[in-house]
Design an enzyme around this catalytic site. Structure first.
Site, PDB file in Angstrom:
ATOM      1  N   PRO A  47       0.817  -1.220   0.000  1.00 23.12           N
ATOM      2  CA  PRO A  47       0.000   0.000   0.000  1.00 23.12           C
ATOM      3  C   PRO A  47       0.852   1.272   0.000  1.00 23.12           C
ATOM      4  O   PRO A  47       1.711   1.445   0.867  1.00 23.12           O
ATOM      5  CB  PRO A  47      -0.802  -0.126   1.299  1.00 23.12           C
ATOM      6  CG  PRO A  47       0.074  -0.945   2.213  1.00 23.12           C
ATOM      7  CD  PRO A  47       0.834  -1.886   1.323  1.00 23.12           C
ATOM      8  N   ASP A  86      -2.144   2.983   2.287  1.00 18.83           N
ATOM      9  CA  ASP A  86      -1.574   3.164   3.626  1.00 18.83           C
ATOM     10  C   ASP A  86      -2.077   4.515   4.129  1.00 18.83           C
ATOM     11  O   ASP A  86      -1.728   5.558   3.570  1.00 18.83           O
ATOM     12  CB  ASP A  86      -0.048   3.140   3.541  1.00 18.83           C
ATOM     13  CG  ASP A  86       0.572   2.591   4.808  1.00 18.83           C
ATOM     14  OD1 ASP A  86      -0.101   2.607   5.836  1.00 18.83           O
ATOM     15  OD2 ASP A  86       1.733   2.148   4.750  1.00 18.83           O
ATOM     16  N   TRP A 487       4.303   0.509   9.687  1.00 17.41           N
ATOM     17  CA  TRP A 487       4.905  -0.660   9.042  1.00 17.41           C
ATOM     18  C   TRP A 487       4.324  -1.954   9.610  1.00 17.41           C
ATOM     19  O   TRP A 487       4.292  -2.982   8.926  1.00 17.41           O
ATOM     20  CB  TRP A 487       6.426  -0.653   9.236  1.00 17.41           C
ATOM     21  CG  TRP A 487       7.097   0.416   8.432  1.00 17.41           C
ATOM     22  CD1 TRP A 487       7.558   1.606   8.893  1.00 17.41           C
ATOM     23  CD2 TRP A 487       7.368   0.395   7.029  1.00 17.41           C
ATOM     24  NE1 TRP A 487       8.103   2.337   7.866  1.00 17.41           N
ATOM     25  CE2 TRP A 487       7.998   1.612   6.702  1.00 17.41           C
ATOM     26  CE3 TRP A 487       7.126  -0.526   6.013  1.00 17.41           C
ATOM     27  CZ2 TRP A 487       8.404   1.932   5.417  1.00 17.41           C
ATOM     28  CZ3 TRP A 487       7.532  -0.214   4.725  1.00 17.41           C
ATOM     29  CH2 TRP A 487       8.152   1.001   4.438  1.00 17.41           C
ATOM     30  N   GLN A 523      12.631  -1.513   0.073  1.00 14.28           N
ATOM     31  CA  GLN A 523      11.699  -2.247   0.930  1.00 14.28           C
ATOM     32  C   GLN A 523      12.332  -3.492   1.558  1.00 14.28           C
ATOM     33  O   GLN A 523      11.660  -4.205   2.303  1.00 14.28           O
ATOM     34  CB  GLN A 523      10.457  -2.644   0.129  1.00 14.28           C
ATOM     35  CG  GLN A 523       9.634  -1.458  -0.334  1.00 14.28           C
ATOM     36  CD  GLN A 523       9.187  -0.580   0.815  1.00 14.28           C
ATOM     37  OE1 GLN A 523       8.815  -1.065   1.880  1.00 14.28           O
ATOM     38  NE2 GLN A 523       9.244   0.734   0.612  1.00 14.28           N
ATOM     39  N   TRP A 527       8.859  -3.112   3.893  1.00 15.71           N
ATOM     40  CA  TRP A 527       7.707  -4.001   3.748  1.00 15.71           C
ATOM     41  C   TRP A 527       8.111  -5.472   3.658  1.00 15.71           C
ATOM     42  O   TRP A 527       7.503  -6.335   4.289  1.00 15.71           O
ATOM     43  CB  TRP A 527       6.900  -3.574   2.532  1.00 15.71           C
ATOM     44  CG  TRP A 527       5.570  -4.241   2.413  1.00 15.71           C
ATOM     45  CD1 TRP A 527       4.622  -4.353   3.385  1.00 15.71           C
ATOM     46  CD2 TRP A 527       5.048  -4.891   1.258  1.00 15.71           C
ATOM     47  NE1 TRP A 527       3.518  -5.029   2.901  1.00 15.71           N
ATOM     48  CE2 TRP A 527       3.748  -5.371   1.596  1.00 15.71           C
ATOM     49  CE3 TRP A 527       5.523  -5.101  -0.031  1.00 15.71           C
ATOM     50  CZ2 TRP A 527       2.945  -6.050   0.686  1.00 15.71           C
ATOM     51  CZ3 TRP A 527       4.723  -5.762  -0.949  1.00 15.71           C
ATOM     52  CH2 TRP A 527       3.449  -6.243  -0.587  1.00 15.71           C
ATOM     53  N   LYS A 560      19.147  12.026  -6.727  1.00 12.64           N
ATOM     54  CA  LYS A 560      17.785  11.661  -6.366  1.00 12.64           C
ATOM     55  C   LYS A 560      16.817  12.647  -7.005  1.00 12.64           C
ATOM     56  O   LYS A 560      17.073  13.842  -7.051  1.00 12.64           O
ATOM     57  CB  LYS A 560      17.636  11.687  -4.844  1.00 12.64           C
ATOM     58  CG  LYS A 560      16.299  11.176  -4.349  1.00 12.64           C
ATOM     59  CD  LYS A 560      16.267  11.163  -2.821  1.00 12.64           C
ATOM     60  CE  LYS A 560      14.916  10.659  -2.319  1.00 12.64           C
ATOM     61  NZ  LYS A 560      14.846  10.655  -0.836  1.00 12.64           N
ATOM     62  N   LYS A 563      11.554  17.367  -6.428  1.00 12.35           N
ATOM     63  CA  LYS A 563      10.596  18.361  -6.919  1.00 12.35           C
ATOM     64  C   LYS A 563      11.185  19.760  -6.805  1.00 12.35           C
ATOM     65  O   LYS A 563      10.960  20.618  -7.654  1.00 12.35           O
ATOM     66  CB  LYS A 563       9.302  18.279  -6.109  1.00 12.35           C
ATOM     67  CG  LYS A 563       8.493  17.014  -6.361  1.00 12.35           C
ATOM     68  CD  LYS A 563       7.228  17.020  -5.521  1.00 12.35           C
ATOM     69  CE  LYS A 563       6.443  15.726  -5.701  1.00 12.35           C
ATOM     70  NZ  LYS A 563       5.232  15.691  -4.855  1.00 12.35           N
TER      71      LYS A 563
END
Length: 1201
Positions: A47, A86, A487, A523, A527, A560, A563
């Site tokens: 999610p 999530d 988590w 992850q 996750w 990276k 924005k």
């Protein structure tokens, strides 16, 4: 009926049409309905948060998930695909804290938890519509209506059940632990959260003296990069294995250190102190460092049951205990503390130190380490079981399992699952004030039973006020204030999304563990980890069977994506400009699918259009064009049925079928192994093989130039391959495959369709492998041919010799006679593609005076050999051809004691200057085959090349006029100055130009009243070439009273018996010769005595004939020969006409007038034709039957066109 395919296409617009088609037909739900009785394939979707917009990382992971689940569906499985959200945790709270200017717990208390959570609930799905639009626009099929959200009460209830199982197993405990702490979010983070965002920073570096109580003139000096922890110092730590010295002036004395007994402000020992950093003395602030806490506990500096000495609040500010710096943020206080140390004479040295430091993954602020009371899940005791279960999972790529994830599991620590926050699933523990009595609640029903209150929501504002009567006489039990780490919720999603065990118990247990999951490599500490920990703790087995791990998508400069920096193109604009399919294929065909990082470049997406989609689209368009032409010209409706399709004898047909079946075989094996990174390059290569090799080398067959039957076979073959390719590519590029299929499905024989509903390509199963069609020998032969052609093209490029200009000879040298036989079997393709007149095959390169020489790769060898490179270079250049031939085979050679390999040397072929080959040939080779191209100039070939340039100009002009091959046109031209080289070349090659363009070529002026389609003036070979294309054809001629060609009547006698009367037509191409003096005469041919006077004596042909006109060309065909034999049928005459003008396989149409209005369709005997007849090959030119003379006197002298 199949629809015409436009010449140009805007893929994004077509994709929007397909989206509407899917929406109108509800295709995704129809897929699920069709597959409901099939075996289940289980997929878990991790999610995301909806508080931010989707980025390339989300698009990449979503694309991988979509490809695998589509493939599973097309492989015969039922695949439920539910989207998850999530909704709890720091990402939401941090947004609210910024919006409402909330600085800490006091501000939340003033507002009230109910209002705070209401604000959080309002923004949870802020970008849900944008997410759904983005996911849908990318072509991903997933169920948004039947989604799961971590804020749903039924989801939260299962989270409680999970925690209750762990509690009952004794895996839950409360403790104080030094943990990464986010002062911006006022909460501790787990170890895997703190590892997500490390940055290189400059921190203060100070050395401070600590006077000994026994002798204040002697000081221990300690180093730290966190001056703000010094007010909480309780001890110093040294390493017993290090040697310490006392320094006084220039005098150095070895000084053994001894530990104090117990209590604070002692010197303690531990081997975590290292000599590589600092002074060998480490100051201890036990509540701000994990090692400090452990060492001080072990040495009784502090006790587990004492109140923590932690004078820093949840916002990272000093509390009242630190009077000199109260209220100051600890990082800001560093400079003031250093100033104080200097004033007190305690500062030995002050500088800065660059090191890697953890930042909060949500707020991007520095973390501190701080002791906080937390609820923990025991993990350390089950590390071996975690590793065992990890080994049962199939990871792609495999190194992630062993290294990155495996290493993380080996160092696993107990998991702090509590957060001192508000918007989350509350931890279901009700405790007495002294924490001696604890009740863990596992369901809403149990909560109602224990509290007497029925609840429908489980958030803090709904349950915090509920109490449970104590069973031990301790009054009432109250819920602990903490909520779960988000988590923990996402790790519970396999169970919570099904509301297990309260509902769907059997369905869950039958499909657990999941068949497949996929997320980014970050992850492995998120996750993937929480899924494995909870599954192992609950059921003792892994939560998933297969997992694909993707790398990170970075900006083009390797940074990276940001924005703030605007260092990447907006995903929405990229899709708008190039389409979702192009973006999908670009991402999947990149290192990022191998868990490596990708530097995103917009031009890479554009190149997918140019190099893959447009050639593929053109092959599809080419098929449809020729299917429509076949229907228009011959009235044949093309329908494909795999069961009845004939096997072709054409070697290129066999090759592309074999290549296709090999691809299907490879595709299924690799997709079953989840190796997307091996599949996509093969699919992209297949597009190249189909368009640049198969279609290109068989264009004339598709256009019908080798006959209707061969044309049908070629079209069946091309359709079969394109149809298979669409089904294979459908999971990867769902839009373009659907677009093509919606048109191509009209060409499929309904009797051959197995699926009940075949209205979408995504309803169809993957094609089965037809192993009987796989022929590795043919694949190898075509591969050899391609090598020869590609090497020849390199030579042409090197010598700037365009393929339009023919060359005399190509020589292919190969040591394997079998390979040469393979190449010989494909000779016509090599000659055509390289435009050469002759192919010579040989195993003897010495015959052509060729030898090998070597040059070192300066970059590779120079870097490796350094000083020895110069001497090695000289030795490399002295290597003999025989040595290098062995090196070619073995891949290694020893030179001056250094073993060199293929990457170290560049091999080149040179000519022996005495052989004469050096000026005649240019050479190029790969590791197997050597190609020589005769590059000596030849005027006739240069002329033909110029004629091809003219053809190219005409064909480009046709394209500019948006014409298709079946459009009937005439081309007019003029050259200025007239009579120059270009004009002469065109006149000399008019038949060659005509045979290629299939359109009459006439000189200016353009007749008045002509319908001009397009006109262009261009420069070529120093002349002005003016071209005009007009609509329709114009066949004009002068009346003929006899055969267009010279002829001779022949009377044949054998053994004094007359055998027959023949006519010999003398073609115009014979030129001036003695035979022409016999034109119109009758000759006797005998093997016996001289013929008698009874021979027919006629100045007209003894046999009926027909004159033919093709644009400016005329010819004559005999309808009966010898006299008395059967007359040609209509179809036979068309075939002979095609042969006469080099148009084998063209379908011709007959007309009896120049205006091409009176068509003839007589399929019996053309002997009855009388008058003027024209013949059209159903493209853009016309033939004419100019004169027909039947043997009857009544028909003599008539003209057919």
């Amino acid at each position: 009926m199949v629809e015409p395919v436009p010449e140009s296409i805007h893929f994004p617009c077509e994709e929007k049409s397909i989206l509407q088609l899917w929406k109108d037909k509800d295709c995704f739900q129809e897929c699920l309905k069709q597959s409901k009785n099939r075996p289940k394939y289980t997929f878990y979707d991790g999610p995301p948060f909806a508080t931010g917009l989707p980025h390339y990382g989300h698009i990449l992971a979503g694309t991988i998930k979509d490809i695998v689940t589509r493939f599973a569906h097309q492989s015969g499985f039922h695949v439920d695909r539910r989207f998850g959200w999530d909704c709890h945790g720091l990402p939401v709270e941090y947004e609210i804290d910024k919006t409402l200017d909330i600085k800490g717990p006091d501000d939340v208390a003033k507002m009230g938890i109910a209002e705070y959570n209401r604000q959080c609930r309002m923004i949870v799905m802020r970008y849900a519509n944008e997410w759904e639009n983005s996911v849908t626009r990318m072509g991903r099929w997933i169920d948004f209506k039947n989604d799961y959200k971590t804020l749903y009460p039924w989801f939260m209830e299962t989270v409680w059940w999970v925690f209750r199982q762990l509690y009952d197993k004794g895996l839950v405990y409360r403790g104080v632990k030094v943990m990464p702490f986010s002062t911006a979010c006022n909460t501790p983070l787990s170890n895997f959260e703190s590892n997500q965002n490390y940055k290189d920073v400059q921190d203060p570096s100070v050395i401070v003296n600590f006077p000994l109580l026994e002798d204040e003139n002697v000081c221990l000096i300690a180093w730290t990069t966190t001056p703000w922890t010094l007010p909480s110092n309780l001890a110093l730590c040294v390493n017993s294995e290090l040697q310490y010295v006392k320094v006084k002036g220039e005098k150095v004395i070895t000084c053994p250190l001894q530990c104090g007994e117990t209590g604070a402000f002692q010197v303690v020992m531990d081997n975590y102190v290292r000599e590589e950093e600092g002074t060998g003395v480490v100051h201890q602030a036990p509540y701000f460092g994990a090692d400090d806490y452990r060492v001080c506990m072990e040495n009784s500096v502090c006790q587990r049951d004492q109140a923590p000495i932690c004078p820093v609040d949840s916002s990272g500010c000093f509390t009242d205990e630190v009077t000199d710096f109260v209220g100051q943020y600890v990082k800001d206080a560093d400079k003031n503390i250093i100033k104080w140390l200097k004033e007190q004479g305690r500062l030995v040295n002050s500088s800065t130190f660059k090191h890697s430091y953890p930042f909060c993954w949500r707020s991007d602020t520095p973390l501190i380490y701080k002791a906080v009371p937390s609820w923990f899940i025991r993990v350390e005791h089950m590390v071996e079981k975690l590793l065992e279960n990890n080994d049962k999972c199939y990871w792609v790529p495999e190194f992630v399992r062993e290294r990155r994830f495996g290493n993380w599991l080996r160092d696993a620590r107990d998991w702090a699952v509590s957060r001192n926050r508000y918007w989350g699933t509350p931890i279901p523990l009700w405790c007495s004030d002294d924490f001696e009595e604890v009740v863990c609640v596992g369901s809403m029903a149990e909560l109602e039973e224990l509290t007497g209150v029925k609840v429908t929501d489980l958030h803090r504002e709904s349950i915090d006020q509920l109490t449970i009567p104590s069973r031990c006489g301790k009054g009432v039990l109250r819920r602990v204030t903490e909520v779960f780490d988000c988590w923990f919720e996402s790790g519970s999603m396999p169970y919570a999304q099904a509301h297990y065990p309260f509902e769907n118990r059997k369905e869950f247990e039958d499909t657990f563990p999941a068949d497949f999951i996929a997320e980014g490599i970050d992850q492995t500490r998120g996750w993937f980890y929480t899924l494995l920990v909870l599954s192992t703790a609950l059921f003792g087995k892994p939560p998933f069977k297969n997992v694909i791990v993707n790398g990170l998508v970075l900006a083009s400069d390797g940074q990276k994506m940001s924005k703030r920096k605007k260092n990447y193109p907006d995903p929405g604009l990229v899709v708008e400009n190039y389409g979702a399919d192009a973006l999908r294929l670009y991402l999947i065909n990149s290192p990022v699918v191998r868990a490596e990082n990708l530097r995103f470049k917009e031009e890479g997406v554009r190149d997918v259009l140019k190099d893959v989609f447009l050639p593929w689209y053109n092959a599809y368009r080419f098929l449809v064009q020729n299917v429509q032409r076949l229907h228009k010209e011959d009235g044949i409706s093309f329908l494909y049925n795999e069961a009845t399709a004939k096997c072709s004898d054409n070697i290129m047909d066999k090759w592309i079928q074999s290549f296709t079946q090999s691809l299907i075989q490879f595709f299924k094996a690799e997709m079953d192994a989840y190796r997307l990174y091996t599949v996509v390059p093969k699919l992209v290569k297949f597009v190249d093989m189909l368009t640049n090799w198969y279609v290109r080398t068989n264009r004339r067959r598709f256009k019908g130039e080798s006959g209707t039957e061969d044309c049908l076979g070629a079209l069946e073959n091309l359709f079969s391959v394109l149809f298979s390719m669409c089904r294979l590519m459908a999971p990867f590029t769902p839009f373009i495959t659907e677009m093509m299929y919606q048109n191509l499905r009209h060409l499929i024989d309904p009797a051959s369709v197995e699926e009940k509903d075949s209205s979408s390509i995504h309803y169809l199963m993957l094609p089965l492998v037809r192993e009987s069609l796989i022929d590795k020998r043919i694949e190898s032969a075509v591969c050899q041919m391609q090598s020869v052609i590609e090497l020849g093209r390199v030579i042409r490029d090197r010598r700037t010799l365009p393929v339009k200009y023919p060359l005399k000879e190509v020589v292919v040298i190969h040591q394997d006679p079998e390979a040469l036989r393979d190449i010989a079997s494909l000779q016509k393709y090599i000659l055509e593609e390289l435009n050469v007149r002759k192919l010579t095959l040989s195993t003897d390169k010495d015959k052509y005076g060729i030898s090998l020489r070597a040059e070192p790769d300066h970059m590779v060898l120079g870097k490796r050999l350094k000083a020895a490179f110069k001497s090695i270079t000289a030795s490399i250049k002295e290597l003999k051809s025989e040595q290098l031939e062995i090196f070619q085979k073995t891949g290694s050679i020893v030179v001056d004691g250094q073993e060199l390999h293929e990457e170290d040397l560049r091999l080149m072929y040179t000519f022996n200057q005495t052989s004469g080959s050096a000026t005649q040939y240019e050479a190029h080779s790969d590791s197997q085959v050597l190609v020589l191209l005769d590059v000596t100039p030849d005027q006739s070939m240069l002329d033909e090349g110029v004629a091809r340039e003219v053809i190219n100009r005409i064909q480009k002009l046709r394209k500019k006029g948006h014409l298709v091959p079946s459009d009937e046109i005439t081309v007019y031209y003029s050259c200025e100055p007239a009579g120059d080289y270009l004009d002469n070349v065109i006149q000399a090659h008019t038949d060659f130009i005509l045979a290629t363009t299939k359109a009459p070529l006439k000189t200016y002026p353009v007749p008045k009243g002509s319908s001009v389609i397009v006109q262009e003036k261009t420069q070529l070979k120093g002349s002005d070439l003016d071209l005009t294309i007009v609509k329709g054809t114009a066949a004009s001629r002068a009346p003929l009273t006899g055969p267009a060609c010279a002829y001779i009547n022949l009377q044949l006698k054998l053994n004094n018996k007359q055998q027959g009367l023949y006519v010999l037509v003398i073609p115009e191409l014979t030129g001036k010769c003695d035979l022409l003096s016999l034109n119109g005469k009758t000759l006797s041919v005998t093997s016996g005595s001289s013929p008698s006077d009874s021979s027919p004596n006629s100045d007209s042909p003894l046999c009926p004939f027909v004159n033919l006109q093709l644009a400016n060309y005329v010819g004559t065909l005999l309808l009966v020969n010898p006299v008395g034999h059967d007359c040609l049928t209509h179809n036979a005459l068309l075939s002979e006409t095609a042969k006469l003008f080099g148009l084998r396989g063209r379908r011709l149409k007959l007309y009896v007038d120049d205006a091409l209005t009176q068509g003839k369709t007589d399929s019996t005997r053309p002997k009855s034709y009388f008058g003027s007849v024209s013949v059209s090959p159903l493209s853009s030119m016309h033939l004419g039957w100019l004169q027909a003379r039947p043997s009857s006197a009544q028909s003599a002298g008539k003209t057919l066109s």
